[in-house]
Design an enzyme around this catalytic site. Sequence first.
Site, mmCIF file in Angstrom:
data_model
loop_
_atom_site.group_PDB
_atom_site.id
_atom_site.type_symbol
_atom_site.label_atom_id
_atom_site.label_comp_id
_atom_site.label_asym_id
_atom_site.label_seq_id
_atom_site.Cartn_x
_atom_site.Cartn_y
_atom_site.Cartn_z
ATOM 1 N N LYS A 1 -0.411 4.814 4.678
ATOM 2 C CA LYS A 1 -1.384 4.034 5.269
ATOM 3 C C LYS A 1 -0.693 3.750 6.739
ATOM 4 C CE LYS A 1 -3.665 -0.401 4.800
ATOM 5 N NZ LYS A 1 -4.933 -0.105 5.301
ATOM 6 N N HIS B 1 0.809 -1.130 -0.062
ATOM 7 C CA HIS B 1 -0.140 0.142 -0.037
ATOM 8 C C HIS B 1 0.844 1.258 0.050
ATOM 9 C CE1 HIS B 1 -2.976 -2.942 1.173
ATOM 10 N NE2 HIS B 1 -4.126 -2.010 0.906
#
Length: 281
Positions: free
Chosen positions: A165, A161
Site C-alpha cells: 500500500k 494494510h
Amino acid sequence: MTEQSSECSICVVGAAGRMGQRVIACARTMPVFRIVGAVEAPTSPALGRDAGVHAGCEPLGVTVSSDLAGACAAATVVIDFALAEGFAARVETYARLGKACVLGTTGVDAAGRAAVARAAERVPVVHAPNFSVGVNLLCALTRYAAAILGEAFDVEIVEMHHRQKKDAPSGTAVRLAEMVDAGRGTALHRVFGREGICGTRAAGELAIHAVRGGDVVGDHTVIFAGEGERVELTHKASSRDTFARGALRAALFVARAAPGAYSMSDVLGLADLALPTIARP
Ligand code: NAD
C-alpha cells in the site's frame, strides 16, 4: 444502463491492478454487467492482453488498452481503481464524456477532490475510500458511538494494510475520523502516530496509526477509551472481493442516478439513519 435495457456496461480503469482484476472477475459472475473497456497505464505489461484472461477468468474479448477515452466510449459507468497520480485528469475525461463514475482511488490530493466536485455537476459520481458494506456500517456505528460516548472517551484509530500500500493513513481511516467528528459535533485535532517525548494526550485529539505488513487486505479499529472501560469497533476485510462487489453495487446506483456526488451511505441507504438524541452528564 438505459430504461430499455437492464444491462449495465462498464469500463474498468486500473484493470490489471489488484482491485481492477477483482472488479472484472466479480462482474463476470453477474449477468447484469457487460465489460466493454479495460484501461491500464501506458507502461503496463498487461497492455494488449485480454482483460478477462489477465484477471484469471475466461477470455472476455476486451483488450487492455491505454486509450482512456476510446475504452470508455461504449460504457455507461466507469469504475476507476487506478492510482492517485493522474486522477484529476482521468475524472475530467469521464465528466467530459458524460460517464457516470465509481471512483475507488485513495490518497487523492486537493486537485483530485476538486475535479470530483466539478465532475459531479455533470455526471453522477461515487468516490468512496472503501466500498465494503461492512466498513460503511462501521462508519455509521462509529458516528453513533462517538455521539453517545462523547468527550469523556479518547478516540484513536488503528489501520493495517498489506506491505504494497502506497498511501497512509488509509482513506477509510480518514473517513472514520470524520465520522467521529460528525458524532462529537466538533473537529478533533488529528495526530498521525506518535514519537519521542510527545507529552501527555491532549483532550480533543484524535490519533490515527497506520500499520503495514504482509498481505493484509484491510483492518480498521476505532478505539473509544474512557475511565474504567473501552469500546473497540473493528472491521477486517479478508478478500478484495468485498470492495469489488460494493463498487459494482455503486455502479448500478450511479447508472440510474442524477448528476451529483454520492457516498456509499447513499448507495446503501445508511444516510437516512438519524443520530440518537442523548443527554450526557
Ligand atoms: P494496484 O497498484 O494493484 O493497481 C493499480 C493499477 O492502476 C495498476 O495496474 C496500474 O498500472 C494502474 N494505473 C496506474 N496509472 C494508471 C492510469 N493512468 N490509467 C490506467 N491505469 C493506471 O493497486 P490496487 O491495490 O488495485 O489499488 C488501487 C487503488 O484503489 C489504490 O488507490 C487503493 O488504495 C484503492 N483501493 C480502494 C478501495 C476502495 O474500496 N475504495 C479498496 C482497495 C483499494
